[in-house]
Every structure is written in structure tokens, then in C-alpha cells.
Design an enzyme around this catalytic site. Structure first.
Site, PDB file in Angstrom:
ATOM      1  N   GLU B  49      49.774  -3.065   6.136  1.00 27.41           N
ATOM      2  CA  GLU B  49      48.613  -2.456   6.800  1.00 27.41           C
ATOM      3  C   GLU B  49      48.460  -0.982   6.442  1.00 27.41           C
ATOM      4  O   GLU B  49      47.352  -0.454   6.417  1.00 27.41           O
ATOM      5  CB  GLU B  49      48.704  -2.628   8.315  1.00 27.41           C
ATOM      6  CG  GLU B  49      48.493  -4.063   8.794  1.00 27.41           C
ATOM      7  CD  GLU B  49      49.753  -4.913   8.749  1.00 27.41           C
ATOM      8  OE1 GLU B  49      50.801  -4.415   8.255  1.00 27.41           O
ATOM      9  OE2 GLU B  49      49.711  -6.078   9.188  1.00 27.41           O
ATOM     10  N   PHE B 111      54.025 -11.297  23.482  1.00 27.43           N
ATOM     11  CA  PHE B 111      54.400 -11.316  22.076  1.00 27.43           C
ATOM     12  C   PHE B 111      53.405 -10.493  21.254  1.00 27.43           C
ATOM     13  O   PHE B 111      52.204 -10.684  21.350  1.00 27.43           O
ATOM     14  CB  PHE B 111      54.438 -12.761  21.564  1.00 27.43           C
ATOM     15  CG  PHE B 111      54.779 -12.847  20.104  1.00 27.43           C
ATOM     16  CD1 PHE B 111      56.032 -12.453  19.645  1.00 27.43           C
ATOM     17  CD2 PHE B 111      53.842 -13.288  19.178  1.00 27.43           C
ATOM     18  CE1 PHE B 111      56.342 -12.508  18.298  1.00 27.43           C
ATOM     19  CE2 PHE B 111      54.148 -13.352  17.826  1.00 27.43           C
ATOM     20  CZ  PHE B 111      55.402 -12.959  17.385  1.00 27.43           C
ATOM     21  N   GLN B 112      53.927  -9.573  20.470  1.00 23.06           N
ATOM     22  CA  GLN B 112      53.137  -8.685  19.611  1.00 23.06           C
ATOM     23  C   GLN B 112      52.116  -7.852  20.379  1.00 23.06           C
ATOM     24  O   GLN B 112      51.053  -7.516  19.870  1.00 23.06           O
ATOM     25  CB  GLN B 112      52.465  -9.462  18.476  1.00 23.06           C
ATOM     26  CG  GLN B 112      53.512 -10.031  17.513  1.00 23.06           C
ATOM     27  CD  GLN B 112      52.917 -10.545  16.232  1.00 23.06           C
ATOM     28  OE1 GLN B 112      51.775 -11.010  16.196  1.00 23.06           O
ATOM     29  NE2 GLN B 112      53.685 -10.475  15.148  1.00 23.06           N
ATOM     30  N   LYS B 161      42.188 -11.219  22.148  1.00 23.35           N
ATOM     31  CA  LYS B 161      41.951 -12.504  21.490  1.00 23.35           C
ATOM     32  C   LYS B 161      40.892 -13.322  22.237  1.00 23.35           C
ATOM     33  O   LYS B 161      40.034 -13.951  21.612  1.00 23.35           O
ATOM     34  CB  LYS B 161      43.263 -13.287  21.393  1.00 23.35           C
ATOM     35  CG  LYS B 161      43.196 -14.403  20.376  1.00 23.35           C
ATOM     36  CD  LYS B 161      44.569 -14.945  20.028  1.00 23.35           C
ATOM     37  CE  LYS B 161      44.440 -16.106  19.057  1.00 23.35           C
ATOM     38  NZ  LYS B 161      45.750 -16.658  18.678  1.00 23.35           N
ATOM     39  N   MET B 475      59.096  18.172  -5.164  1.00 19.34           N
ATOM     40  CA  MET B 475      58.637  19.294  -4.352  1.00 19.34           C
ATOM     41  C   MET B 475      59.723  19.759  -3.381  1.00 19.34           C
ATOM     42  O   MET B 475      59.891  20.955  -3.153  1.00 19.34           O
ATOM     43  CB  MET B 475      57.371  18.907  -3.590  1.00 19.34           C
ATOM     44  CG  MET B 475      56.706  20.068  -2.888  1.00 19.34           C
ATOM     45  SD  MET B 475      56.313  21.414  -4.012  1.00 19.34           S
ATOM     46  CE  MET B 475      54.566  21.096  -4.300  1.00 19.34           C
TER      47      MET B 475
END
Ligand SMILES: Cc1ncc(C[n+]2csc(CCOP(=O)(O)OP(=O)(O)O)c2C)c(N)n1
Lengths: 196, 560
Positions: B49, B111-112, B161, B475
Site C-alpha cells: 500500500e 479483526f483488522q 463494510k 547522505m
């Protein structure tokens, strides 16, 4: 620059999560909020935040702009204590028997501008409203008589000079009924708003 | 229709053609609906993602449109965090849509489930959780309006959902054009324009600093007209690059920590400083208490919180520079400042002698990052979109890439996000399909999002990837060398065989470590149909100069 108490007044839409968005503006700079009150305003659907912090004017300027920048915030003002009328409310719970026995209750109430809210056999609750020193006074007076519980509310404040926000909002919305126009009275008060 | 269908219809109505995303349980209904929208919405399946949101950023920056991202709840949503922070600080318009657990499960550690609204509050311009299908059209309309108006930024819409599944009577989609509490386009005040013009007309040594505001306001033409009429030397922040072509005679270079010598030194000698669509970031100003104290400052910006935030202005010009610049141009006198401009050229000559010549045309055997950019410039003629990652190579790319047009350099400016470039380049190519896109990435940064080679493989998108391999986190190594007595603490980094890795993804590639091979390899890369990975082995311990050391004034910039 001197730090002092500032009263920040924010007019906002009534939205879930906005309190967090505003609180973050303070917490990310590690600024402690001394007092916070949120309530509906005189305008339907518009809420009003009263936030008290101790800071320099420069910092408060920047904070106010950051708050006003949030999408759901309509307008932010900030004022020193001299420019607002402010009040806090306090409740005091004391054992009724001691109070009844030992104190000239009437005199106590009169001297402190207090009133009894509840009188029960076991305890009595008094209330005062005022500035911090005023509500503190009654604590001192009641402490010797077994003060059981004390609570003080957040500060609420009304701006002395303002004609109120309602008018301003009407003005905004008249000028900006649709997409394009935006009020820029921010810049009118450039010295008040833009100097830091 | 269902909430999921309403979501996609809203995207179509907003003119979205490409979305970047990754599916999961809580967003399956939207993916299910997407199955029927294949003709209207091109979905790019990324590999992570973070890659999705950086790709959307690259798309937005190259195209000037809103980037759109889909992710599932929980880990999908939290993987967007870096990109949101990056997009907020760089004012990139994004609409991220995350799935969320069923509304009745909110707050139960389902969940999630993560509280993505609260996680992303400080790093979004606006966010909103939808728990009922009826809310979807309005929430999305607001999201697009907020993302792209005023000072653009990322918006996140979290949709439970049940809201995606619910059927409802959807009204016709109405784009949002007004929010009661949101005033993105300030009314421009002529008195401030007049004051600014008077100040500019009386200036002896005026100097323009421009930033991405010019690009975001699509005001490149207005900007050039202003610069050319006023004859004032102009320098850019790294996000402003390209708004005025690199070789325009009044473009005097880059500002900031690794910017050009002249613009930095002369900031402290100008008498009027005109800042346009830039925010006086600390990488640009160095020490604030020693920054342009002698100058009167005019600041043009659309965001009132930027005015007087870091630098106290003499004249604030609040507004969209697309609108304010023409008004200002009308009032400024036609002028040239030959002696003042010559001072920038003198400083540039010094910088060429001290740094640039050796960097671009090295006399040692080892390859330099600068010569790679130089050769690339010659081969592309400044027409490519350059997407750079973060580190030494980024500064080299910004300093030396020739850019003939705006929206030609995509880089992570404010957040400095390593791993940005590979996915952002993929997005940039979708956003500007007719332009060559070249990603310039360090051996550290490429390993942060190397999985997006899979996205390139699957979509066949044509991205040229140059890895400038100095075998160090360069760097950081530079700072350790200069400021920590060469104590090289965990900065040597090993790389895989990149050409072999690319081959594993069916992407052509080549590795170069000798000068005679460089140009042919670059030419081969550019001519190659489709993506190509070119690894160039460069000097291990090269430093980027000039440099304004942290805590120093811009005038204390070191050439060596
Ligand atoms: C996500 C992230 N982690 C750490 C850093 C700190 N950082 C800045 S530059 C840099 C080194 C980059 O090394 P490399 O990608 O090899 O590029 P080079 O500087 O060598 O060109 C690091 C670690 C960062 N900017 N972003």
C-alpha cells in the site's frame, strides 16, 4: 514576549473527530490546554470551543490560524482576560451535620455569593460561579468543615467587544452563498492577525 | 445501488481514470463492484500500500489531477501513513479510500480494525468515516473538493463494510462546490498588491524565491510574465523546479541546504525578497535569525498559516498566485537589473570552478552522479519527467537535471521519504503517459520499495530506473564524515544483483562501472521499449556541495 492566559474561541461545525483535530494542534507543539469547554452556540449546527492556554501572543496567533485552517472550523478569535467576560462554576460537597452545627450557613453563602444546590441528611452541595479567586474562596471557607469533594468546570467566556459571531456568519454566508467568493476580513485586521 | 457501486460512480463522476490499490477483506465489496467498472476505471495493483499511495502521489504531481488510492482496513490502511504524511507536507491532492470493519464492530478490536481516522488526523487535510451507504456520495464529493481546492492535500475516507454492501436509492451525483466552514480561495485585496508593487518598483536588488505554489496554482505562464517584466533574478525550492525553465536567463538556481551558491549568499544581500508559493522551510532558510534580515519581504501564498509563520513579512499577499501574479505584473515597471544579476553569475562561475565542473565532467576515473545527470540531460534534452528518491542522488538530480517544462520533477520534498521514487515513477508514467519517465534512486532507497518492480512487470508501464550505487547510505555517510569525525555507523549497505533482480521481474537491465559505457547504456535505456533498470556504480565517498551546514545562515554556505 510575555506569556499570559489567552481565551481562544473557535466556531465550528458539529463534527465527530473535530475535537481531536483541534487538540492535536496544541499537543504537537507540547502546549498544555488549561481549560476546554465545548458547547452549542447561538447558531444552529455551530459549536463553540472555549480554550484557555498560557502562551505568548505570537504563539497564540499561529495556533489560531492553524485551528481556523481546519476544514470544519468557521472562525477563531483569541483574547486576553481583559477582553472577555469569563466564568467558571464550582461545586462543593460538605457533611450536612457539621455544616448545620458549626457554621452560620446563611452568612457563608452570602459572603461567597454561593447557593445550596442540594441539602441531604448526609451532605450538602453548594455552588459558586466566578473567577478563580472567587471560587477558591469558598474552598478555604469550607475546608475546616470537612470538604468531601470539590469540582470546578472549564471556563466559558464571552468576548466583550464583539457584536457576536452570528452577524459575522450571516455576512459570510451572504457574501459567499456558493463556491467562489471568500471573505478576507482576516487581512483587514492585519496588525491583529498577521503580526507575530 | 450498493454503497460500493456509489463509490465507484462517484470516482467516475469526478473524472478519475486511474486508481492504485490493494484489496483485502474490508474492501472486497468495492473490489467486487470494480470488476464491472473495468472499462471506466483503470486499477493498478501495487505490491504494497505504501507503493500505492506513492504511485498516486506521482500520478497527481505529474498530471495535476487528484491521485486515488484504495486499501483495506487495518494493515492496509496503516501502510498508507507515510504517504499521507508526505502528501500533506508537499500539498499533493489525494483521495484515499480505506475499507473498515462493519459499523457494529467499530471499537471492539475486531479483526483488522484500526482506528485509521484518528491515526491519520494529523496527516490529512480532512478525513471522514462513512458508516451508512447514504453518506457515500456526499462524503466523496467533499473529499475531492477539499483535496484539490485551496492548498491541495490528502483526504482519507474510511468506509465500513456494511456501508459498501448496503443498497440504497442513490441520488444523482452532485460535485461539491461549497462547504460552509471552508474558504479555499481568498478574495484578493488590491491594496496589498499595490503595496507590493511599490516595494518592487523601488527595489535596487530584488530577488524572487518561488516554490510549488506556482505549479499547484497552474500559474507558470503568469509567473514567467512577472519575472520577465520585472527583470528580477529568481531561484527555486526543490518543489518549485521547472515552473521556469532551467536555462531561462533569469533562473539563477536552487535554494537551500544543497542549493546553488549565489541564491543562498545573495538572499542576505537583496533589499526586497518576493516569496511566491513557498513556505520558508528550514532546509531553505537555514538559521532564521540570520535569514534575510536586511530585506523587506513580500509573501504570496494561498495558505494564510504560511504567512508570517517562519519569516515576518512586510507585505502579505494572500491568494491564489494564478490570480495575484497578473495583478502584480500589471503594476510593476519594466526593468532589468544587470549588475545585480551579474552577481549571481559571478557566484555561479565560482561554483562551477569549485564544484560543478568536476562533478559533471570528472577528471578522475570513477563515475560521478553528476555526470550521469549531465549525460541524461544531453540525451533527453530536458524533456523527461525525473522522479528522484531521497539522499545525495536526489540533490544531484535536483541540482543538475535540465527541465524545460513544469511538472517535470517529482520528489519527496518536505518529508524526505526514502522508497518514494520507484512507486512514484510508476504513478508519474500513468499521469503523463506521453512523456519519458526516469527514476533516479540510491542503492538504499531502491531497497525500500523494490517490490514495486512487480507492479511494473504486471502493468507493463514504461519506467526507466537509474540506480546510482555508491554502496553507502550516502547522505548519512556525508553527515557522518563532515560532522561526526567519519564515524561511519551503519551506513555501508550491500545490494543484490539489481540486473538479476530486474530480470527476475522480466525487466531489462544493465550495470555500468566504466565511463565509456555510460552514454551508450543511457541511450540504450531510453531507446528500450518498456521499462529498463540501469545500475551505475559511482564514487563511494563523494559529497554534495555546496552545503549550508545545519544551524548556519544561508550566507555561510560552504563551497567545499
Ligand atoms: C524512510 C527513510 N528512512 C531514513 C531516512 C534517512 N536518510 C536520508 S538520506 C539517507 C541515505 C540514502 O541513501 P541512498 O538511498 O543510498 O542514497 P544516496 O544518499 O547514497 O544517494 C537516509 C538513510 C529517510 N530519509 N527516509
Amino acid at each position: 514576549m510575555d506569556r499570559q492566559e489567552y481565551n481562544i474561541t473557535a466556531y465550528t461545525e458539529n463534527q465527530v473527530g473535530l475535537l481531536n483535530r483541534i487538540a492535536i494542534i496544541f499537543s504537537r507543539r507540547k502546549i498544555n490546554i488549561e481549560s476546554l469547554n465545548v458547547s452549542p452556540s447561538e447558531i444552529e449546527g455551530i459549536h463553540r470551543f472555549n480554550i484557555v492556554i498560557v502562551e505568548t501572543e505570537e504563539v497564540v496567533h499561529k495556533l489560531a490560524k492553524q485551528i481556523e485552517k481546519q476544514v470544519e472550523v468557521l472562525k477563531v478569535y483569541f483574547n486576553t482576560n481583559q477582553d472577555v467576560i469569563w466564568q467558571e462554576m464550582a461545586l462543593y460537597k460538605v457533611p450536612t451535620d457539621i455544616i448545620a452545627e458549626k457554621v452560620l450557613v446563611e452568612r457563608l453563602l452570602r459572603e461567597n455569593g454561593a447557593r445550596a444546590v442540594v441539602i441531604r441528611k448526609d451532605y450538602t452541595v453548594f455552588e459558586t460561579t466566578g473567577h478563580r479567586e472567587e471560587t477558591d474562596n469558598l474552598i478555604k471557607a469550607l475546608q475546616p468543615y470537612g470538604l468531601i469533594e470539590f469540582v470546578r468546570s472549564a471556563r466559558i467566556a464571552i468576548i466583550k467587544a464583539s457584536d457576536g459571531f452570528h452577524l459575522k456568519l450571516q455576512e459570510f454566508e451572504q457574501r459567499e452563498p456558493s463556491e467562489e467568493v471568500a471573505e478576507n476580513e482576516f487581512l483587514n485586521d492585519r496588525d491583529a492577525v498577521f503580526t507575530m | 445501488m450498493t454503497g460500493a457501486v456509489a463509490t465507484l460512480q462517484a470516482l467516475v463522476a469526478e473524472g478519475v481514470d486511474t486508481i492504485f490499490g490493494y484489496p483485502g477483506g474490508a474492501i472486497i465489496p468495492i473490489y467486487d463492484a470494480l470488476y464491472d467498472f473495468k472499462d471506466q476505471l483503470h486499477h493498478v495493483l501495487v505490491r504494497h500500500e505504501q507503493g500505492g499511495i506513492h504511485a498516486a502521489q506521482g500520478y497527481a504531481r505529474a498530471s495535476g489531477r487528484v491521485g486515488v488510492v484504495l486499501a483495506t482496513s487495518g494493515p492496509g490502511a496503516t501502510n498508507l501513513v507515510t504517504g499521507l504524511a508526505d502528501a500533506l507536507i508537499d500539498s499533493t491532492p489525494l483521495v484515499c479510500i480505506t475499507g473498515q470493519v462493519f459499523a457494529h464492530l467499530l471499537g471492539t478490536d475486531a479483526f483488522q480494525e484500526t482506528d485509521i481516522i484518528n491515526i491519520t488526523t494529523p496527516i490529512t487535510k480532512w478525513n471522514y468515516q462513512v458508516t451508512k451507504a447514504e453518506e457515500i456520495p456526499e462524503a466523496l464529493a467533499k473529499a475531492f473538493y477539499i483535496a484539490r481546492s485551496g492548498r491541495p492535500g490528502p483526504v482519507l475516507i474510511d468506509i465500513t463494510k456494511n456501508a459498501q454492501q448496503q443498497a440504497f436509492d442513490a441520488p444523482d451525483y452532485r460535485p461539491c462546490t461549497h462547504i460552509r466552514s471552508y474558504r479555499p480561495a481568498p478574495v484578493v485585496r488590491p491594496e496589498y498588491i499595490e503595496q507590493a508593487a511599490a516595494l518592487i518598483n523601488s527595489a535596487k536588488r530584488p530577488f524572487i524565491l518561488w516554490g510549488q505554489g506556482v505549479v499547484l496554482g497552474a500559474a507558470e505562464r503568469e509567473f514567467r510574465a512577472f519575472v520577465e517584466k520585472s527583470g528580477i533574478p529568481a531561484a527555486w525550492t526543490i518543489l518549485g523546479v521547472g515552473a521556469l525553465a532551467t536555462d531561462h536567463p533569469l533562473n539563477v538556481g536552487m535554494l537551500g541546504m544543497h542549493g546553488n551558491y549565489g541564491p543562498n549568499v545573495l538572499t542576505n544581500e537583496c533589499d526586497v525578497l518576493i516569496a511566491i508559493g513557498m513556505r520558508f522551510d528550514d532546509r531553505v532558510t537555514g538559521r532564521l535569525d540570520k535569514y534575510a534580515r536586511q530585506a523587506q519581504i513580500i509573501h504570496l501564498d494561498i495558505d494564510p498559516t504560511e504567512i508570517d509563520k517562519n519569516v515576518q513579512t512586510t507585505v502579505p499577499v494572500w491568494g491564489d498566485c494564478k490570480e495575484t501574479l497578473p495583478l502584480l505584473t500589471a503594476l510593476v515597471e519594466h526593468k532589468a537589473h544587470p549588475e545585480w544579476l551579474a552577481r549571481f553569475h559571478d557566484h555561479m562561475a565560482q561554483e562551477v570552478d569549485a564544484v560543478i565542473r568536476e562533478e559533471l565532467f570528472p577528471t578522475s576515473d570513477e563515475l560521478t552522479m553528476g555526470e550521469v545527470m549531465q549525460q541524461l540531460n544531453e540525451l533527453t534534452g530536458g524533456e523527461a519527467v525525473i522522479v528522484s528518491d531521497v539522499g545525495q542522488h536526489q540533490m544531484v538530480a535536483c541540482r543538475y537535471a535540465r527541465q524545460n517544462q513544469s511538472r517535470s520533477h517529482v520528489t519527496s520534498g518536505g518529508l524526505g521519504t526514502m522508497g518514494f521514487a520507484l512507486p512514484a515513477a510508476i504513478g508519474a508514467k500513468f499521469g503523463a503517459p506521453h512523456r519519458p519517465v526516469v527514476a533516479v534512486i540510491g542503492d538504499g532507497g531502491i531497497q525500500m520499495t523494490i517490490q514495486e518492480l512487480g507492479t511494473i512487470m504486471q502493468t507493463g508501464v514504461d519506467v526507466k530506473i537509474i540506480i546510482l550505487n555508491n554502496q553507502f547510505l550516502g547522505m548519512v555517510r556525508q553527515w557522518q564524515e563532515l560532522f561526526h569525525q567519519r564515524r561511519y555507523s551503519f551506513v555501508d549497505i550491500q545490494s543484490p544483483d539489481y540486473v538479476a533482480v530486474a530480470a527476475g521481474y522480466r525487466i531489462a537491465g544493465q550495470r555500468v562501472d566504466a565511463r565509456p559505457d555510460l552514454r551508450p547504456a543511457l541511450a540504450r535505456m531510453l531507446a528500450h521499449p518498456g521499462s529498463f533498470l540501469l545500475e551505475v556504480m559511482v564514487t563511494k565517498e563523494n559529497n554534495i556541495f555546496p552545503m549550508v551546514p545545519q544551524g548556519c545562515s544561508v550566507a555561510e554556505i560552504r563551497l567545499r
